[in-house]
Design a protein around this motif. Structure first.
Motif, PDB file in Angstrom:
ATOM      1  N   UNK A 145       0.835  -1.201   0.000  1.00 51.82           N
ATOM      2  CA  UNK A 145       0.000   0.000   0.000  1.00 51.82           C
ATOM      3  C   UNK A 145       0.868   1.249   0.000  1.00 51.82           C
ATOM      4  N   UNK A 146       1.951   1.225   0.769  1.00 50.29           N
ATOM      5  CA  UNK A 146       2.886   2.349   0.818  1.00 50.29           C
ATOM      6  C   UNK A 146       3.469   2.619  -0.574  1.00 50.29           C
ATOM      7  N   UNK A 147       3.920   1.552  -1.242  1.00 48.16           N
ATOM      8  CA  UNK A 147       4.490   1.707  -2.581  1.00 48.16           C
ATOM      9  C   UNK A 147       3.437   2.203  -3.555  1.00 48.16           C
ATOM     10  N   UNK A 148       2.250   1.573  -3.539  1.00 48.91           N
ATOM     11  CA  UNK A 148       1.199   1.948  -4.487  1.00 48.91           C
ATOM     12  C   UNK A 148       0.812   3.411  -4.341  1.00 48.91           C
ATOM     13  N   UNK A 149       0.675   3.868  -3.101  1.00 44.75           N
ATOM     14  CA  UNK A 149       0.281   5.255  -2.872  1.00 44.75           C
ATOM     15  C   UNK A 149       1.323   6.218  -3.415  1.00 44.75           C
ATOM     16  N   UNK A 150       2.604   5.896  -3.207  1.00 41.06           N
ATOM     17  CA  UNK A 150       3.663   6.792  -3.677  1.00 41.06           C
ATOM     18  C   UNK A 150       3.784   6.795  -5.190  1.00 41.06           C
ATOM     19  N   UNK A 151       3.608   5.653  -5.839  1.00 39.09           N
ATOM     20  CA  UNK A 151       3.735   5.607  -7.292  1.00 39.09           C
ATOM     21  C   UNK A 151       2.526   6.226  -7.969  1.00 39.09           C
ATOM     22  N   UNK A 152       1.340   5.939  -7.486  1.00 42.19           N
ATOM     23  CA  UNK A 152       0.123   6.473  -8.109  1.00 42.19           C
ATOM     24  C   UNK A 152       0.113   7.994  -8.105  1.00 42.19           C
ATOM     25  N   UNK A 153       0.552   8.584  -7.002  1.00 43.09           N
ATOM     26  CA  UNK A 153       0.514  10.044  -6.907  1.00 43.09           C
ATOM     27  C   UNK A 153       1.646  10.702  -7.690  1.00 43.09           C
ATOM     28  N   UNK A 154       2.557   9.886  -8.233  1.00 41.21           N
ATOM     29  CA  UNK A 154       3.667  10.443  -9.006  1.00 41.21           C
ATOM     30  C   UNK A 154       3.242  10.900 -10.397  1.00 41.21           C
ATOM     31  N   UNK A 155       2.101  10.405 -10.878  1.00 44.82           N
ATOM     32  CA  UNK A 155       1.669  10.718 -12.234  1.00 44.82           C
ATOM     33  C   UNK A 155       0.637  11.846 -12.233  1.00 44.82           C
ATOM     34  N   UNK A 156       0.688  12.651 -13.272  1.00 45.48           N
ATOM     35  CA  UNK A 156      -0.272  13.740 -13.409  1.00 45.48           C
ATOM     36  C   UNK A 156      -1.667  13.183 -13.673  1.00 45.48           C
ATOM     37  N   UNK A 212       5.249  14.915  -5.756  1.00 47.57           N
ATOM     38  CA  UNK A 212       6.251  14.176  -4.990  1.00 47.57           C
ATOM     39  C   UNK A 212       7.378  15.117  -4.572  1.00 47.57           C
ATOM     40  N   UNK A 213       7.963  15.778  -5.552  1.00 41.66           N
ATOM     41  CA  UNK A 213       9.001  16.779  -5.327  1.00 41.66           C
ATOM     42  C   UNK A 213       8.522  18.051  -6.017  1.00 41.66           C
ATOM     43  N   UNK A 214       7.768  18.879  -5.327  1.00 40.95           N
ATOM     44  CA  UNK A 214       7.063  19.990  -5.967  1.00 40.95           C
ATOM     45  C   UNK A 214       7.975  20.966  -6.715  1.00 40.95           C
ATOM     46  N   UNK A 215       7.398  21.551  -7.753  1.00 38.32           N
ATOM     47  CA  UNK A 215       8.108  22.514  -8.594  1.00 38.32           C
ATOM     48  C   UNK A 215       8.711  23.642  -7.763  1.00 38.32           C
ATOM     49  N   UNK A 216       7.997  24.102  -6.752  1.00 36.16           N
ATOM     50  CA  UNK A 216       8.499  25.210  -5.932  1.00 36.16           C
ATOM     51  C   UNK A 216       9.834  24.859  -5.279  1.00 36.16           C
ATOM     52  N   UNK A 217      10.012  23.590  -4.919  1.00 35.35           N
ATOM     53  CA  UNK A 217      11.277  23.188  -4.304  1.00 35.35           C
ATOM     54  C   UNK A 217      12.405  23.209  -5.324  1.00 35.35           C
TER      55      UNK A 217
END
Length: 261
Positions: A145-156, A212-217
């Motif tokens: 679940x941890x992996x799935x949540x991080x990968x899914x939110x990586x895509x626009x 994941x790593x926002x543009x502002x950063x």
């Protein structure tokens, strides 16, 4: 499929293209839980005219081995491979965690890096207090679940769901120890106060929708680079596969400025 034994790991890599091609060799480094095939579009393009190297980082893809605790550890693996291949000077292209590795190598060995490209990468991970609590809590979730949540939110938004599921499955195959240890390594990574010392020509390409790593950063980091070129594309965190042609075109233009070496 060549492999190299390095400090308890077996690194699988590809070394393609003409040895006497245009410019210095290109080195592509993938990100967390990914593998060298994230770069398929870019490698297919550049290997027609120049030497291109990519690898599966230890514990990822078809490479075995754990033991890497820091980004520095992974950087040493990449350098060991390049030394094995007799590549002294190169251009390095890193995605996400791969960009952290690229910065680490460039800071330690500026004489070896002709050009650097950071794709959806930053010099320091910074969170609001609320997001930091959320990220810490996410590590307590079941591993898949941890992996799935991080990968899914990586895509626009709008990226094909079935393709995302394939990336989730591939990421979940990465050993838990590797995933969680390097997650901690990324959170501990911090070169933001040192990037002003990097005078290597640098391109930063980022997805506008990257959460994941926002543009502002990235923009905060870019201010510290003396002469960085910045490109923002309409994508999320996974630019190499979300916008492969646009990313390849941006790389092509930037790398062509280096001319022949």
């Amino acid at each position: 499929m060549p492999q190299l034994e390095v400090d308890g790991a077996t690194l699988t890599y590809d070394d393609e293209g003409p040895r006497d091609g245009e410019g210095v060799p290109l080195v592509f480094v993938h990100g967390w839980t990914a593998n060298r095939h994230r770069w398929d579009h870019q490698v297919a393009h550049f290997a027609e005219a120049r030497r291109v190297v990519r690898l599966d980082l230890r514990g990822h893809g078809e490479s075995s081995g754990a033991g890497a605790r820091t980004i520095d550890d992974l950087a040493r693996d990449v350098l060991a491979l390049l030394d094995h291949l007799g590549i002294e000077r190169f251009a390095i292209i890193g995605h996400s965690m791969g960009g952290m590795i690229a910065q680490t190598i460039t800071l330690a060995h500026p004489e070896r890096v002709e050009r650097m490209v950071l794709v959806n990468s930053i010099g320091r991970m910074a969170y609001s207090r609320g997001r930091a609590l959320l990220m810490a809590a996410s590590t307590l979730a079941p591993f898949k679940l941890f992996v799935a949540a991080n990968i899914q939110r990586a895509f626009a938004p709008g990226y094909p769901r079935e393709e995302i599921r394939e990336y989730v499955r591939a990421s979940a195959d990465t050993p838990r120890e590797v995933v969680m240890t390097l997650y901690g390594a990324m959170r501990a990574f911090d070169v933001l106060d040192r990037v002003g010392d990097i005078h290597t020509p640098t391109l930063m390409v980022h997805g506008y929708h990257d959460i994941q790593l926002p543009l502002a950063q990235m923009l905060r980091m870019a201010k510290a680079y003396p002469d960085a070129v910045i490109r923002v594309l309409d994508a999320g965190h996974e630019l190499p596969v979300e916008k492969p042609a646009e990313l390849t075109a941006a790389l092509d233009r930037f790398l062509a400025e280096g001319g022949r070496s």
